[in-house]
Every structure is written in structure tokens, then in C-alpha cells.
Design a protein around this motif. Structure first.
Motif, mmCIF file in Angstrom:
data_model
loop_
_atom_site.group_PDB
_atom_site.id
_atom_site.type_symbol
_atom_site.label_atom_id
_atom_site.label_comp_id
_atom_site.label_asym_id
_atom_site.label_seq_id
_atom_site.Cartn_x
_atom_site.Cartn_y
_atom_site.Cartn_z
ATOM 1 N N MET A 149 52.080 28.970 21.492
ATOM 2 C CA MET A 149 52.256 30.243 22.171
ATOM 3 C C MET A 149 51.143 30.484 23.185
ATOM 4 O O MET A 149 51.378 31.074 24.245
ATOM 5 N N VAL A 150 49.930 30.036 22.870
ATOM 6 C CA VAL A 150 48.832 30.152 23.843
ATOM 7 C C VAL A 150 49.187 29.393 25.112
ATOM 8 O O VAL A 150 49.065 29.908 26.237
ATOM 9 N N SER A 151 49.636 28.147 24.941
ATOM 10 C CA SER A 151 49.985 27.312 26.096
ATOM 11 C C SER A 151 51.166 27.882 26.862
ATOM 12 O O SER A 151 51.152 27.951 28.094
ATOM 13 N N LEU A 152 52.203 28.295 26.131
ATOM 14 C CA LEU A 152 53.404 28.810 26.779
ATOM 15 C C LEU A 152 53.121 30.106 27.529
ATOM 16 O O LEU A 152 53.561 30.299 28.669
ATOM 17 N N SER A 153 52.364 31.000 26.905
ATOM 18 C CA SER A 153 52.024 32.262 27.548
ATOM 19 C C SER A 153 51.198 32.030 28.798
ATOM 20 O O SER A 153 51.407 32.662 29.841
ATOM 21 N N ARG A 154 50.247 31.090 28.694
ATOM 22 C CA ARG A 154 49.404 30.777 29.851
ATOM 23 C C ARG A 154 50.247 30.164 30.978
ATOM 24 O O ARG A 154 50.030 30.475 32.161
ATOM 25 N N LEU A 155 51.188 29.306 30.615
ATOM 26 C CA LEU A 155 52.035 28.664 31.616
ATOM 27 C C LEU A 155 52.899 29.695 32.338
ATOM 28 O O LEU A 155 53.013 29.681 33.577
ATOM 29 N N VAL A 156 53.518 30.588 31.574
ATOM 30 C CA VAL A 156 54.358 31.617 32.176
ATOM 31 C C VAL A 156 53.528 32.541 33.049
ATOM 32 O O VAL A 156 53.931 32.931 34.147
ATOM 33 N N TRP A 157 52.332 32.915 32.567
ATOM 34 C CA TRP A 157 51.453 33.786 33.337
ATOM 35 C C TRP A 157 51.042 33.121 34.648
ATOM 36 O O TRP A 157 51.035 33.766 35.704
ATOM 37 N N SER A 158 50.710 31.819 34.598
ATOM 38 C CA SER A 158 50.324 31.099 35.815
ATOM 39 C C SER A 158 51.489 31.041 36.799
ATOM 40 O O SER A 158 51.292 31.209 38.012
ATOM 41 N N GLY A 159 52.698 30.806 36.285
ATOM 42 C CA GLY A 159 53.868 30.793 37.160
ATOM 43 C C GLY A 159 54.101 32.139 37.814
ATOM 44 O O GLY A 159 54.446 32.218 38.999
ATOM 45 N N ARG A 160 53.874 33.207 37.036
ATOM 46 C CA ARG A 160 54.044 34.550 37.596
ATOM 47 C C ARG A 160 52.997 34.829 38.673
ATOM 48 O O ARG A 160 53.308 35.401 39.725
ATOM 49 N N GLN A 161 51.756 34.415 38.430
ATOM 50 C CA GLN A 161 50.712 34.607 39.438
ATOM 51 C C GLN A 161 51.025 33.808 40.703
ATOM 52 O O GLN A 161 50.768 34.276 41.820
ATOM 53 N N LEU A 162 51.574 32.600 40.531
ATOM 54 C CA LEU A 162 51.924 31.776 41.687
ATOM 55 C C LEU A 162 53.022 32.445 42.506
ATOM 56 O O LEU A 162 52.949 32.472 43.746
ATOM 57 N N ARG A 163 54.031 32.990 41.833
ATOM 58 C CA ARG A 163 55.100 33.680 42.556
ATOM 59 C C ARG A 163 54.562 34.893 43.305
ATOM 60 O O ARG A 163 54.963 35.152 44.449
ATOM 61 N N MET A 164 53.661 35.628 42.676
ATOM 62 C CA MET A 164 53.072 36.785 43.332
ATOM 63 C C MET A 164 52.267 36.366 44.559
ATOM 64 O O MET A 164 52.309 37.031 45.605
ATOM 65 N N ALA A 165 51.536 35.245 44.439
ATOM 66 C CA ALA A 165 50.762 34.744 45.570
ATOM 67 C C ALA A 165 51.678 34.319 46.709
ATOM 68 O O ALA A 165 51.397 34.582 47.888
ATOM 69 N N GLN A 166 52.789 33.661 46.366
ATOM 70 C CA GLN A 166 53.742 33.232 47.382
ATOM 71 C C GLN A 166 54.367 34.431 48.085
ATOM 72 O O GLN A 166 54.546 34.428 49.308
ATOM 73 N N GLU A 167 54.688 35.467 47.317
ATOM 74 C CA GLU A 167 55.247 36.677 47.912
ATOM 75 C C GLU A 167 54.231 37.344 48.833
ATOM 76 O O GLU A 167 54.597 37.861 49.898
ATOM 77 N N GLU A 168 52.970 37.322 48.439
ATOM 78 C CA GLU A 168 51.923 37.920 49.273
ATOM 79 C C GLU A 168 51.742 37.136 50.563
ATOM 80 O O GLU A 168 51.584 37.718 51.642
ATOM 81 N N VAL A 169 51.774 35.803 50.456
ATOM 82 C CA VAL A 169 51.664 34.963 51.658
ATOM 83 C C VAL A 169 52.831 35.230 52.598
ATOM 84 O O VAL A 169 52.657 35.343 53.820
ATOM 85 N N ALA A 170 54.040 35.325 52.034
ATOM 86 C CA ALA A 170 55.214 35.597 52.862
ATOM 87 C C ALA A 170 55.110 36.962 53.526
ATOM 88 O O ALA A 170 55.467 37.128 54.699
ATOM 89 N N ARG A 171 54.595 37.945 52.777
ATOM 90 C CA ARG A 171 54.437 39.288 53.346
ATOM 91 C C ARG A 171 53.424 39.284 54.482
ATOM 92 O O ARG A 171 53.645 39.894 55.539
ATOM 93 N N LEU A 172 52.307 38.586 54.272
ATOM 94 C CA LEU A 172 51.286 38.511 55.315
ATOM 95 C C LEU A 172 51.809 37.763 56.538
ATOM 96 O O LEU A 172 51.503 38.136 57.677
ATOM 97 N N ALA A 173 52.581 36.697 56.291
ATOM 98 C CA ALA A 173 53.141 35.938 57.415
ATOM 99 C C ALA A 173 54.095 36.807 58.227
ATOM 100 O O ALA A 173 54.099 36.769 59.464
#
Length: 230
Positions: A149-173
């Protein structure tokens, strides 16, 4: 601000599926030698444990509120300790659920501490009950489920942060592109207005002596103005 989910979704339904393994403590509640009082205490304790486990698991994996998970883990841990002490090794499987909740805590070090502490206490209680084979097997299972669960939660959290970063990059672009277009329009309009001003001044000077040329300049001013508007 992102809205917290208020209802169950498919992503959290996994928490309900694993409740099937609570059949072992449920069976002990129907043991003929168990008194009515102890049976009621066990049923109430188990119901409370399930309620807290479900409450702790309502939020999406990777998006948990640390305080929410910590409170759920503490209550589940205490209930697992007390119920296992009262009713024996058949109730030690509760620690697996405790470890699953602990594996979702943040930061990661607190999740690791919670999982290892849960597995250690599970093993100690089984040793106290002289259930040595179960001590090894269930202790390892508890630790593995928690670490998963530690690994899975961390993986999902990292994926969510990556999506948020991508959305921010797209917004800035998008913002940069709009700014570039606005600058181009500003430069174009500035140039057109300069031409209009120059030709208007020239037409004003030519009007007394050369009305024909002045009219030509006025026509060009009209043309430039129309182009700028279109």
C-alpha cells in the motif's frame, strides 16, 4: 481548489472487497462456548472496526488527507489490539487491514513506521497466544500488505502530481501563446495608427494648396483604418 470526493467510486471499492476475510472473526462470535456478553462486545467491536476502516478508505488512493488517515489508523490499531487480546488469534487478521490503512499515511516515513509497528504488534500478540506458525505467516503478510500500500499510494500520488504538472505546463503554454498574439496585434495596430497619423498630418498640410493629393491621402487613411479593423 479541488473538491474532495463525497461518494464511493470504483477506485475505492477495493477496500470493501477485502472485508470478506473478516469471516474468521465472525465465525468465532458463533462459538457455543462464547457468552452472550462477550459475543455482543465482539460484534460491536468488529462493527466499529469495519466502520472506521471504510471511513478511512473513502478518499481516493494517493489523494488522502494525512490527518484523516492517521486518525483512522490509530482507532483501527487500538481495536485490533484489544479484540485480538480478548478473542484470540482468529482476530489477528484485523492487523492486515490496519497495515493497509497505515500504508496510505503521509509522509512515506510515517507510513513505513505505521506498517512495521502494526506487523510487529501482530506478531507479538500471536506469540503471546502461542500461535507460533500464525505469528510468522500473518506477521509477514501484514508487513507485505502494508508495504504494498505504501508503494501503490506513492505511485498513484506521483502520477497525480505528474498530471497536475502537465496541466500547469499546458496552461502556461496557452497563456504564453495568447500573450504572443496580443503583442503581435499591439505591434500591428501601433504601426497602423502611426501610418494613419502621418497621412492625416500630410493631408492637413496639403489641403489648402493641393486638395487632390490631400484627398488621396485621406483615402489611404481610410484604407489603412479598414485593414486594421478587419
Amino acid at each position: 481548489m479541488r473538491r474532495e470526493p463525497s461518494s464511493w467510486s470504483g477506485g475505492q471499492a477495493y477496500a470493501l472487497v477485502w472485508l470478506v476475510y473478516l469471516i474468521y472473526p465472525v465465525v468465532t462470535l458463533f462459538h457455543p462456548g462464547l457468552g452472550t456478553g462477550r459475543r455482543l462486545v465482539g460484534a460491536a467491536g468488529l462493527a466499529l472496526f469495519v466502520a472506521v476502516y471504510v471511513w478511512s478508505s473513502r478518499r481516493p488512493l494517493g489523494g488522502e488527507d494525512p490527518r484523516h488517515i492517521l486518525k483512522g489508523w490509530i482507532v483501527q490499531f487500538a481495536l485490533a489490539v484489544v479484540l485480538t487480546a480478548l478473542f484470540g488469534e482468529n482476530w489477528a487478521g484485523l492487523f492486515v487491514y490496519v497495515a493497509a490503512t497505515g500504508g496510505r499515511m503521509k509522509p512515506v516515513w510515517s507510513a513505513l513506521v505505521g506498517v512495521l509497528l502494526t506487523a510487529a504488534v501482530c506478531a507479538v500478540q500471536l506469540a503471546w497466544a502461542h500461535a507460533y506458525p500464525e505469528m510468522l505467516g500473518l506477521g509477514i503478510t501484514t508487513a507485505m500488505v502494508g508495504l504494498m500500500m505504501v508503494s501503490l499510494s506513492r505511485l498513484v500520488w506521483s502520477g497525480r502530481q505528474l498530471r497536475m504538472a502537465q496541466e500547469e505546463v499546458a496552461r502556461l503554454a496557452t497563456g504564453d501563446e495568447r500573450l504572443r498574439i496580443a503583442r503581435d496585434i499591439h505591434d500591428l495596430l501601433g504601426h497602423s495608427l502611426s501610418v494613419i497619423a502621418l497621412k492625416a498630418d500630410l493631408a492637413e498640410r496639403l489641403l489648402p494648396d493641393q486638395p487632390g493629393r490631400a484627398a488621396t491621402e485621406i483615402a489611404e487613411v481610410r484604407t489603412v483604418a479598414r485593414r486594421s479593423r478587419s
